[in-house]
Design a protein around this motif. Structure first.
Motif, PDB file in Angstrom:
ATOM      1  N   LEU A 228       0.825  -1.204   0.000  1.00 54.27           N
ATOM      2  CA  LEU A 228       0.000   0.000   0.000  1.00 54.27           C
ATOM      3  C   LEU A 228       0.863   1.259   0.000  1.00 54.27           C
ATOM      4  O   LEU A 228       0.569   2.238  -0.706  1.00 54.27           O
ATOM      5  N   ALA A 229       1.939   1.245   0.790  1.00 57.67           N
ATOM      6  CA  ALA A 229       2.829   2.400   0.851  1.00 57.67           C
ATOM      7  C   ALA A 229       3.499   2.645  -0.495  1.00 57.67           C
ATOM      8  O   ALA A 229       3.619   3.790  -0.950  1.00 57.67           O
ATOM      9  N   ALA A 230       3.938   1.561  -1.141  1.00 59.66           N
ATOM     10  CA  ALA A 230       4.606   1.698  -2.433  1.00 59.66           C
ATOM     11  C   ALA A 230       3.658   2.217  -3.500  1.00 59.66           C
ATOM     12  O   ALA A 230       4.012   3.100  -4.298  1.00 59.66           O
ATOM     13  N   VAL A 231       2.438   1.682  -3.525  1.00 61.55           N
ATOM     14  CA  VAL A 231       1.466   2.106  -4.537  1.00 61.55           C
ATOM     15  C   VAL A 231       1.057   3.556  -4.308  1.00 61.55           C
ATOM     16  O   VAL A 231       1.030   4.370  -5.247  1.00 61.55           O
ATOM     17  N   ALA A 232       0.727   3.895  -3.060  1.00 63.22           N
ATOM     18  CA  ALA A 232       0.273   5.259  -2.762  1.00 63.22           C
ATOM     19  C   ALA A 232       1.371   6.282  -3.012  1.00 63.22           C
ATOM     20  O   ALA A 232       1.163   7.290  -3.708  1.00 63.22           O
ATOM     21  N   SER A 233       2.548   6.044  -2.450  1.00 62.61           N
ATOM     22  CA  SER A 233       3.640   7.005  -2.622  1.00 62.61           C
ATOM     23  C   SER A 233       4.134   7.029  -4.059  1.00 62.61           C
ATOM     24  O   SER A 233       4.472   8.098  -4.590  1.00 62.61           O
ATOM     25  N   GLY A 234       4.152   5.870  -4.713  1.00 62.88           N
ATOM     26  CA  GLY A 234       4.559   5.839  -6.115  1.00 62.88           C
ATOM     27  C   GLY A 234       3.606   6.596  -7.015  1.00 62.88           C
ATOM     28  O   GLY A 234       4.029   7.263  -7.968  1.00 62.88           O
ATOM     29  N   THR A 235       2.320   6.513  -6.710  1.00 56.42           N
ATOM     30  CA  THR A 235       1.326   7.247  -7.501  1.00 56.42           C
ATOM     31  C   THR A 235       1.505   8.751  -7.340  1.00 56.42           C
ATOM     32  O   THR A 235       1.471   9.508  -8.320  1.00 56.42           O
ATOM     33  N   VAL A 236       1.705   9.204  -6.096  1.00 51.43           N
ATOM     34  CA  VAL A 236       1.928  10.625  -5.852  1.00 51.43           C
ATOM     35  C   VAL A 236       3.194  11.092  -6.564  1.00 51.43           C
ATOM     36  O   VAL A 236       3.224  12.161  -7.200  1.00 51.43           O
ATOM     37  N   ALA A 237       4.255  10.292  -6.449  1.00 54.32           N
ATOM     38  CA  ALA A 237       5.521  10.660  -7.082  1.00 54.32           C
ATOM     39  C   ALA A 237       5.391  10.745  -8.593  1.00 54.32           C
ATOM     40  O   ALA A 237       5.848  11.717  -9.220  1.00 54.32           O
ATOM     41  N   ALA A 238       4.769   9.746  -9.197  1.00 50.54           N
ATOM     42  CA  ALA A 238       4.625   9.737 -10.651  1.00 50.54           C
ATOM     43  C   ALA A 238       3.796  10.925 -11.126  1.00 50.54           C
ATOM     44  O   ALA A 238       4.133  11.579 -12.121  1.00 50.54           O
ATOM     45  N   SER A 239       2.709  11.216 -10.408  1.00 51.36           N
ATOM     46  CA  SER A 239       1.852  12.335 -10.794  1.00 51.36           C
ATOM     47  C   SER A 239       2.611  13.661 -10.734  1.00 51.36           C
ATOM     48  O   SER A 239       2.550  14.479 -11.662  1.00 51.36           O
TER      49      SER A 239
END
Length: 307
Positions: A228-239
């Motif tokens: 969950l941390a990887a998906v959430a933080s990765g999504t914010v970072a990519a955006s």
């Protein structure tokens, strides 16, 4: 009846970690250092760290001060003591391979193998700083502790270690010591060497079998948390980074706080994603590599009374 054959899952996961770690390190350099577009994007996030630095540095400086030669020696000594107490005689060698290999690799890549070409004016006129040495030290010693503690304690150590390593990486960005790509590359270097130690673990003797599997529930909970941390933080970072890339393509170099801070915050979330992926891989792979397989043998039929 215990089986001492290599744990296939551990071998496969370890090999994948090595490949992903090598590929991730090279790709980080290839795009963010060896292309003009990557340098501009990385530099924008780096420039954003200047805003609020005086305040954030009060918390970041003590974190970075922890990383030192005495700190590494202390952690390695503690790891060796834990390994001996658990009678896992091969573990000190694996810890030395992980910590020594990761940190030597980082220094060789930074100062000997990789360079930083001048492709975008001021963004390239600096020595190569990829990977981050401080982040490599923090991530490698955290992963080393994960290797030596008992199975039931590994999920908690993985979460705490990932948090500490991510905090160290972000602190180097706060201080203006490293760009985001430097920090991410440090995690991929550690991932590769942790994969190698996983392979060595799978080839060594398994842990003693017990009726229950300590840490099984904790490992699942930690895996969900990391995912969950990887998906959430990765999504914010990519955006955030895609937005910055588009801005760079349309208006050129960014100078406004409203443009640079989102790039910096997005990069910090990218570091959290990299730490999460690294430590969930180390946790799951090491649990698999040390798993003692048992084979159920059917009991012979009980003799029937005669007459």
């Amino acid at each position: 009846m215990g089986s001492r054959s290599p744990r296939t899952v551990g071998l496969v996961l370890g090999a994948l970690m090595v490949l992903v770690g090598i590929a991730g390190t090279w790709l980080s350099w290839r795009y963010f250092v060896d292309t003009a577009a990557g340098q501009r994007l990385d530099q924008s996030a780096f420039s954003g760290s200047a805003f609020g630095r005086n305040t954030l540095w009060r918390g970041a400086e003590p974190v970075l001060d922890v990383v030192s030669v005495p700190f590494v020696v202390l952690v390695l000594g503690a790891a060796a003591v834990i390994a001996v107490m658990r009678r896992r005689w091969f573990l000190p060698l694996q810890v030395a391979v992980l910590v020594g290999g990761a940190n030597i690799t980082t220094q060789l890549l930074k100062h000997v193998v990789l360079d930083r070409p001048t492709l975008d004016g001021g963004a390239g006129v600096t020595p190569n700083s990829l990977p981050s040495g401080h982040t490599t030290v923090a991530a490698s010693v955290a992963a080393a502790l994960l290797l030596v503690v008992p199975r039931g304690a590994r999920p908690a150590v993985a979460v705490l270690g990932a948090g500490y390593a991510a905090l160290t990486g972000v602190s180097t960005m706060i201080g203006g010591w490293h760009r985001p790509s430097d920090v991410v590359a440090a995690f991929t270097v550690v991932l590769a060497w942790a994969g190698l130690t996983t392979v060595l673990t799978a080839l060594s003797s398994p842990e003693r079998a017990t009726a229950a599997r300590p840490g099984a529930t904790g490992t699942k909970v930690a895996a969900v948390f990391f995912t969950l941390a990887a998906v959430a933080s990765g999504t914010v970072a990519a955006s955030a980074l895609l937005r910055t890339r588009d801005q760079l393509g349309s208006v050129g170099p960014l100078t406004e706080r409203s443009d640079l801070v989102p790039a910096y915050v997005g990069a910090a979330f990218g570091v959290v994603a990299a730490a999460s992926v690294t430590f969930v891989a180390v946790l799951i792979a090491h649990q698999a590599a040390t798993q003692h397989r048992t084979v159920d043998v059917e009991a012979p039929p009980r003799p029937q009374p005669v007459g």
